[in-house]
Scaffold this motif. Structure first.
Motif, PDB file in Angstrom:
ATOM      1  N   THR A   1      13.558 -93.738  19.101  1.00  0.00           N
ATOM      2  CA  THR A   1      14.253 -94.311  18.048  1.00  0.00           C
ATOM      3  C   THR A   1      15.604 -93.582  17.830  1.00  0.00           C
ATOM      4  O   THR A   1      16.235 -93.771  16.965  1.00  0.00           O
ATOM      5  N   ALA A   2      15.656 -92.314  18.487  1.00  0.00           N
ATOM      6  CA  ALA A   2      16.668 -91.534  18.384  1.00  0.00           C
ATOM      7  C   ALA A   2      17.858 -92.102  19.051  1.00  0.00           C
ATOM      8  O   ALA A   2      17.722 -92.925  20.047  1.00  0.00           O
ATOM      9  N   LEU A   3      18.935 -91.477  18.923  1.00  0.00           N
ATOM     10  CA  LEU A   3      20.412 -91.848  19.704  1.00  0.00           C
ATOM     11  C   LEU A   3      19.991 -91.760  21.217  1.00  0.00           C
ATOM     12  O   LEU A   3      19.665 -90.601  21.579  1.00  0.00           O
ATOM     13  N   VAL A   4      20.388 -92.733  22.008  1.00  0.00           N
ATOM     14  CA  VAL A   4      20.397 -92.662  23.395  1.00  0.00           C
ATOM     15  C   VAL A   4      19.141 -92.008  24.253  1.00  0.00           C
ATOM     16  O   VAL A   4      19.287 -91.016  24.968  1.00  0.00           O
ATOM     17  N   PRO A   5      18.046 -92.562  24.025  1.00  0.00           N
ATOM     18  CA  PRO A   5      16.696 -91.942  24.455  1.00  0.00           C
ATOM     19  C   PRO A   5      16.906 -91.968  26.120  1.00  0.00           C
ATOM     20  O   PRO A   5      16.310 -90.987  26.650  1.00  0.00           O
ATOM     21  N   ASP A   6      17.283 -92.973  26.685  1.00  0.00           N
ATOM     22  CA  ASP A   6      17.368 -92.854  27.990  1.00  0.00           C
ATOM     23  C   ASP A   6      18.388 -91.951  28.405  1.00  0.00           C
ATOM     24  O   ASP A   6      17.917 -91.152  29.770  1.00  0.00           O
ATOM     25  N   GLY A   7      19.364 -91.601  27.913  1.00  0.00           N
ATOM     26  CA  GLY A   7      20.357 -90.477  28.050  1.00  0.00           C
ATOM     27  C   GLY A   7      19.675 -89.116  27.803  1.00  0.00           C
ATOM     28  O   GLY A   7      20.009 -88.306  28.951  1.00  0.00           O
TER      29      GLY A   7
ATOM     30  N   HIS B   1      16.732 -92.019  14.229  1.00  0.00           N
ATOM     31  CA  HIS B   1      17.387 -90.638  14.526  1.00  0.00           C
ATOM     32  C   HIS B   1      17.487 -89.807  13.093  1.00  0.00           C
ATOM     33  O   HIS B   1      17.271 -88.598  13.215  1.00  0.00           O
ATOM     34  N   ILE B   2      17.920 -90.199  12.084  1.00  0.00           N
ATOM     35  CA  ILE B   2      17.908 -89.453  10.752  1.00  0.00           C
ATOM     36  C   ILE B   2      16.660 -88.980  10.481  1.00  0.00           C
ATOM     37  O   ILE B   2      16.711 -87.855   9.711  1.00  0.00           O
ATOM     38  N   ALA B   3      15.484 -89.218  10.821  1.00  0.00           N
ATOM     39  CA  ALA B   3      14.298 -88.485  10.406  1.00  0.00           C
ATOM     40  C   ALA B   3      14.256 -87.124  11.092  1.00  0.00           C
ATOM     41  O   ALA B   3      13.419 -86.321  10.167  1.00  0.00           O
ATOM     42  N   PHE B   4      14.850 -86.855  11.972  1.00  0.00           N
ATOM     43  CA  PHE B   4      14.978 -85.543  12.578  1.00  0.00           C
ATOM     44  C   PHE B   4      15.802 -84.434  11.313  1.00  0.00           C
ATOM     45  O   PHE B   4      15.752 -83.285  11.624  1.00  0.00           O
ATOM     46  N   TYR B   5      16.467 -84.973  10.393  1.00  0.00           N
ATOM     47  CA  TYR B   5      17.045 -84.332   9.258  1.00  0.00           C
ATOM     48  C   TYR B   5      16.456 -84.503   8.134  1.00  0.00           C
ATOM     49  O   TYR B   5      16.743 -83.512   7.345  1.00  0.00           O
TER      50      TYR B   5
ATOM     51  N   VAL C   1       8.463 -84.623  10.352  1.00  0.00           N
ATOM     52  CA  VAL C   1       9.334 -84.556  11.715  1.00  0.00           C
ATOM     53  C   VAL C   1       9.926 -83.360  11.809  1.00  0.00           C
ATOM     54  O   VAL C   1       9.901 -82.745  12.973  1.00  0.00           O
ATOM     55  N   VAL C   2      10.809 -82.696  10.701  1.00  0.00           N
ATOM     56  CA  VAL C   2      11.415 -81.689  10.869  1.00  0.00           C
ATOM     57  C   VAL C   2      10.368 -80.419  11.348  1.00  0.00           C
ATOM     58  O   VAL C   2      10.653 -79.620  12.056  1.00  0.00           O
ATOM     59  N   GLU C   3       9.367 -80.457  10.522  1.00  0.00           N
ATOM     60  CA  GLU C   3       8.448 -79.303  10.687  1.00  0.00           C
ATOM     61  C   GLU C   3       7.763 -79.486  12.076  1.00  0.00           C
ATOM     62  O   GLU C   3       7.505 -78.456  12.669  1.00  0.00           O
ATOM     63  N   GLU C   4       7.365 -80.817  12.612  1.00  0.00           N
ATOM     64  CA  GLU C   4       6.872 -80.908  14.002  1.00  0.00           C
ATOM     65  C   GLU C   4       7.877 -80.197  14.903  1.00  0.00           C
ATOM     66  O   GLU C   4       7.424 -79.656  15.713  1.00  0.00           O
ATOM     67  N   ALA C   5       9.028 -80.739  14.888  1.00  0.00           N
ATOM     68  CA  ALA C   5      10.129 -80.306  15.941  1.00  0.00           C
ATOM     69  C   ALA C   5      10.322 -79.044  15.867  1.00  0.00           C
ATOM     70  O   ALA C   5      10.533 -78.164  16.694  1.00  0.00           O
ATOM     71  N   ALA C   6      10.449 -78.350  14.836  1.00  0.00           N
ATOM     72  CA  ALA C   6      10.532 -76.952  14.410  1.00  0.00           C
ATOM     73  C   ALA C   6       9.432 -75.937  15.078  1.00  0.00           C
ATOM     74  O   ALA C   6       9.667 -75.047  15.580  1.00  0.00           O
TER      75      ALA C   6
END
Length: 63
Positions: free
Chosen positions: A6-12, A35-39, A44-49
């Motif tokens: 669901t983030a921007l341009v996943p195939d890219g 995509h905004i969830a990453f911010y 989501v931010v914690e998992e990514a970090a």
């Protein structure tokens, strides 16, 4: 690389990841609402970090 469908341009993002010319890479695909969830979504931010920090520590300790 950390991304989601669901983030921007996943195939890219997948194509870009595949084009990185090294085996020292990792793709962590997350489930997010958008995509905004990453911010602004704490979990989501914690998992990514955590994923990014773990990868960096492992990768940098090899060199």
């Amino acid at each position: 690389m950390i991304h989601s469908d669901t983030a921007l341009v996943p195939d890219g993002a997948r194509r870009f990841f595949q084009s990185i010319p090294t085996n020292q890479k990792n793709l962590h695909w997350m489930t997010t609402e958008n995509h905004i969830a990453f911010y602004d979504q704490q979990e989501v931010v914690e998992e990514a970090a955590v994923k990014a920090t773990t990868w960096l520590k492992q990768t940098l300790s090899r060199n």
